[in-house]
Design a protein around this motif. Structure first.
Motif, mmCIF file in Angstrom:
data_model
loop_
_atom_site.group_PDB
_atom_site.id
_atom_site.type_symbol
_atom_site.label_atom_id
_atom_site.label_comp_id
_atom_site.label_asym_id
_atom_site.label_seq_id
_atom_site.Cartn_x
_atom_site.Cartn_y
_atom_site.Cartn_z
ATOM 1 N N ARG A 99 0.804 -1.226 0.000
ATOM 2 C CA ARG A 99 0.000 0.000 0.000
ATOM 3 C C ARG A 99 0.837 1.277 0.000
ATOM 4 N N GLU A 103 0.421 4.044 -2.960
ATOM 5 C CA GLU A 103 0.045 5.427 -2.658
ATOM 6 C C GLU A 103 1.109 6.406 -3.158
ATOM 7 N N ARG A 107 0.648 9.594 -5.661
ATOM 8 C CA ARG A 107 1.105 10.968 -5.415
ATOM 9 C C ARG A 107 1.996 11.462 -6.564
#
Length: 113
Positions: A99, A103, A107
């Motif tokens: 994860r 993520e 970004r």
């Protein structure tokens, strides 16, 4: 009417040297927005390196091949969308441990758009 002025635009002559950039139009050497991009790339690289022990050999090879492609160069990263997509997919397939990397890809993609 005789105008002897010729306007051809910028001219750069470089003879020898190392690391020559030429004319810096605000993009070479780090523009203001590049700090965020550099930080995002460094973060993603760190997460991918931490993820390696949880990957299959094929996934690890893909990640290993992707690492040199991750540079804080906005136009280069846009061209390397498939690299980012494959890294995001691998991070998603390993579950919760992936994860942070997934993520970080998100970004980074947000900064590129």
């Amino acid at each position: 009417m005789s105008d002897a002025s010729n306007y051809y635009g910028p001219v750069v002559n470089m003879n020898g040297g190392r690391g020559n950039i030429g004319i810096n139009n605000g993009t070479a050497g780090g523009a203001a927005g590049n700090d965020e991009l550099r930080t995002a790339v460094e973060e993603l690289t760190r997460f991918l390196k931490e993820l390696r022990p949880h990957l299959t050999p094929a996934q690890a090879r893909t990640v290993e091949g992707a690492l040199p492609e991750l540079t804080p160069d906005r136009s280069a990263l846009r061209e390397r969308g498939m690299v980012l997509a494959s890294v995001a997919q691998i991070a998603a397939t390993v579950g919760e441990v992936g994860r942070p990397a997934a993520e970080a890809v998100g970004r980074l993609l947000a900064l590129l758009s």
